[in-house]
Motif scaffolding. Sequence first.
Motif, PDB file in Angstrom:
ATOM      1  N   ASP A   1       0.851  -1.180   0.000  1.00  0.00           N
ATOM      2  CA  ASP A   1       0.000   0.000   0.000  1.00  0.00           C
ATOM      3  C   ASP A   1       0.900   1.248   0.000  1.00  0.00           C
ATOM      4  O   ASP A   1       2.131   1.112  -0.023  1.00  0.00           O
ATOM      5  CB  ASP A   1      -1.001  -0.046   1.159  1.00  0.00           C
ATOM      6  CG  ASP A   1      -0.385   0.124   2.538  1.00  0.00           C
ATOM      7  OD1 ASP A   1       0.770   0.593   2.660  1.00  0.00           O
ATOM      8  OD2 ASP A   1      -1.074  -0.204   3.521  1.00  0.00           O
ATOM      9  N   PRO A   2       0.338   2.440   0.001  1.00  0.00           N
ATOM     10  CA  PRO A   2       1.172   3.639  -0.082  1.00  0.00           C
ATOM     11  C   PRO A   2       2.179   3.824   1.058  1.00  0.00           C
ATOM     12  O   PRO A   2       3.107   4.612   0.923  1.00  0.00           O
ATOM     13  CB  PRO A   2       0.147   4.787  -0.086  1.00  0.00           C
ATOM     14  CG  PRO A   2      -1.061   4.186  -0.695  1.00  0.00           C
ATOM     15  CD  PRO A   2      -1.086   2.774  -0.166  1.00  0.00           C
ATOM     16  N   GLU A   3       2.017   3.104   2.155  1.00  0.00           N
ATOM     17  CA  GLU A   3       2.981   3.222   3.251  1.00  0.00           C
ATOM     18  C   GLU A   3       3.815   1.951   3.411  1.00  0.00           C
ATOM     19  O   GLU A   3       4.373   1.684   4.468  1.00  0.00           O
ATOM     20  CB  GLU A   3       2.266   3.606   4.539  1.00  0.00           C
ATOM     21  CG  GLU A   3       1.669   4.996   4.414  1.00  0.00           C
ATOM     22  CD  GLU A   3       1.196   5.581   5.717  1.00  0.00           C
ATOM     23  OE1 GLU A   3       1.356   4.937   6.791  1.00  0.00           O
ATOM     24  OE2 GLU A   3       0.678   6.705   5.669  1.00  0.00           O
ATOM     25  N   ASN A   4       3.908   1.178   2.347  1.00  0.00           N
ATOM     26  CA  ASN A   4       4.730  -0.032   2.279  1.00  0.00           C
ATOM     27  C   ASN A   4       4.292  -1.148   3.211  1.00  0.00           C
ATOM     28  O   ASN A   4       5.103  -1.974   3.612  1.00  0.00           O
ATOM     29  CB  ASN A   4       6.212   0.298   2.484  1.00  0.00           C
ATOM     30  CG  ASN A   4       6.764   1.085   1.334  1.00  0.00           C
ATOM     31  OD1 ASN A   4       6.473   0.774   0.178  1.00  0.00           O
ATOM     32  ND2 ASN A   4       7.527   2.121   1.620  1.00  0.00           N
ATOM     33  N   ASN A   5       3.006  -1.200   3.550  1.00  0.00           N
ATOM     34  CA  ASN A   5       2.483  -2.365   4.253  1.00  0.00           C
ATOM     35  C   ASN A   5       2.320  -3.467   3.211  1.00  0.00           C
ATOM     36  O   ASN A   5       1.751  -3.246   2.140  1.00  0.00           O
ATOM     37  CB  ASN A   5       1.155  -2.040   4.928  1.00  0.00           C
ATOM     38  CG  ASN A   5       1.327  -1.014   6.017  1.00  0.00           C
ATOM     39  OD1 ASN A   5       2.000  -1.263   7.007  1.00  0.00           O
ATOM     40  ND2 ASN A   5       0.749   0.161   5.821  1.00  0.00           N
ATOM     41  N   LEU A   6       2.833  -4.627   3.507  1.00  0.00           N
ATOM     42  CA  LEU A   6       2.902  -5.738   2.567  1.00  0.00           C
ATOM     43  C   LEU A   6       1.625  -6.574   2.601  1.00  0.00           C
ATOM     44  O   LEU A   6       1.163  -6.971   3.675  1.00  0.00           O
ATOM     45  CB  LEU A   6       4.105  -6.607   2.935  1.00  0.00           C
ATOM     46  CG  LEU A   6       4.480  -7.743   2.004  1.00  0.00           C
ATOM     47  CD1 LEU A   6       4.888  -7.203   0.642  1.00  0.00           C
ATOM     48  CD2 LEU A   6       5.630  -8.534   2.610  1.00  0.00           C
ATOM     49  N   TRP A   7       1.071  -6.832   1.411  1.00  0.00           N
ATOM     50  CA  TRP A   7      -0.130  -7.644   1.252  1.00  0.00           C
ATOM     51  C   TRP A   7       0.136  -8.748   0.235  1.00  0.00           C
ATOM     52  O   TRP A   7       0.765  -8.514  -0.796  1.00  0.00           O
ATOM     53  CB  TRP A   7      -1.291  -6.801   0.727  1.00  0.00           C
ATOM     54  CG  TRP A   7      -1.891  -5.888   1.743  1.00  0.00           C
ATOM     55  CD1 TRP A   7      -1.460  -4.636   2.082  1.00  0.00           C
ATOM     56  CD2 TRP A   7      -3.049  -6.145   2.527  1.00  0.00           C
ATOM     57  NE1 TRP A   7      -2.290  -4.102   3.036  1.00  0.00           N
ATOM     58  CE2 TRP A   7      -3.271  -5.006   3.327  1.00  0.00           C
ATOM     59  CE3 TRP A   7      -3.922  -7.227   2.627  1.00  0.00           C
ATOM     60  CZ2 TRP A   7      -4.328  -4.921   4.218  1.00  0.00           C
ATOM     61  CZ3 TRP A   7      -4.975  -7.138   3.514  1.00  0.00           C
ATOM     62  CH2 TRP A   7      -5.169  -5.980   4.306  1.00  0.00           C
ATOM     63  N   GLU A   8      -0.378  -9.936   0.513  1.00  0.00           N
ATOM     64  CA  GLU A   8      -0.358 -11.037  -0.446  1.00  0.00           C
ATOM     65  C   GLU A   8      -1.788 -11.258  -0.926  1.00  0.00           C
ATOM     66  O   GLU A   8      -2.730 -11.162  -0.146  1.00  0.00           O
ATOM     67  CB  GLU A   8       0.150 -12.316   0.223  1.00  0.00           C
ATOM     68  CG  GLU A   8       0.137 -13.522  -0.702  1.00  0.00           C
ATOM     69  CD  GLU A   8       0.523 -14.818  -0.009  1.00  0.00           C
ATOM     70  OE1 GLU A   8       0.942 -15.744  -0.720  1.00  0.00           O
ATOM     71  OE2 GLU A   8       0.382 -14.913   1.236  1.00  0.00           O
ATOM     72  N   VAL A   9      -1.940 -11.534  -2.205  1.00  0.00           N
ATOM     73  CA  VAL A   9      -3.211 -12.015  -2.746  1.00  0.00           C
ATOM     74  C   VAL A   9      -2.935 -13.453  -3.151  1.00  0.00           C
ATOM     75  O   VAL A   9      -1.996 -13.710  -3.921  1.00  0.00           O
ATOM     76  CB  VAL A   9      -3.686 -11.186  -3.957  1.00  0.00           C
ATOM     77  CG1 VAL A   9      -4.996 -11.754  -4.499  1.00  0.00           C
ATOM     78  CG2 VAL A   9      -3.845  -9.720  -3.577  1.00  0.00           C
ATOM     79  N   ALA A  10      -3.700 -14.392  -2.612  1.00  0.00           N
ATOM     80  CA  ALA A  10      -3.379 -15.798  -2.830  1.00  0.00           C
ATOM     81  C   ALA A  10      -4.619 -16.647  -3.042  1.00  0.00           C
ATOM     82  O   ALA A  10      -5.680 -16.388  -2.471  1.00  0.00           O
ATOM     83  CB  ALA A  10      -2.596 -16.347  -1.635  1.00  0.00           C
TER      84      ALA A  10
END
Length: 143
Positions: free
Chosen positions: A118-127
Amino acid sequence: MVPQRVSLITIGASDLPVLRSFYKRLGWKETESSSDTYAVFKTAGVILSLFPIEELAKDAEVAITPDASSFRGVAFAINVGSPEEVDQAIEDIRRARGNILREPSDAFWGGRTAYFADPENNLWEVAWNPDSVFDERGAMLSF
């Protein structure tokens, strides 16, 4: 005994309006609990909230680390029901101006996965995991 559940995740936001806007561009709807200084999104199984990082640190009585852009060792996941949904979600995230870190690809464990920040570099996985089981709300019960 501590209940075995996750009910609320709060992301400390450096720029709440920018982060809030990003999640709204994903099509996520805020709840009535949101205010000018707090954003709340109901997901299938957990409430996601965005709160100014300074206020979150004060509430937890911790110091803020100077480099919020580095990897924090935490990733959130959006699990979906098919491999095609991974690809579609990443395209939707791209249109919402998410930073695609890893394009969709088949995973060694038999599923399909991709990552974005996201814009603040929080990491997300879509799986997509072929063994995932979801309830009627879309909350993942097992995998």
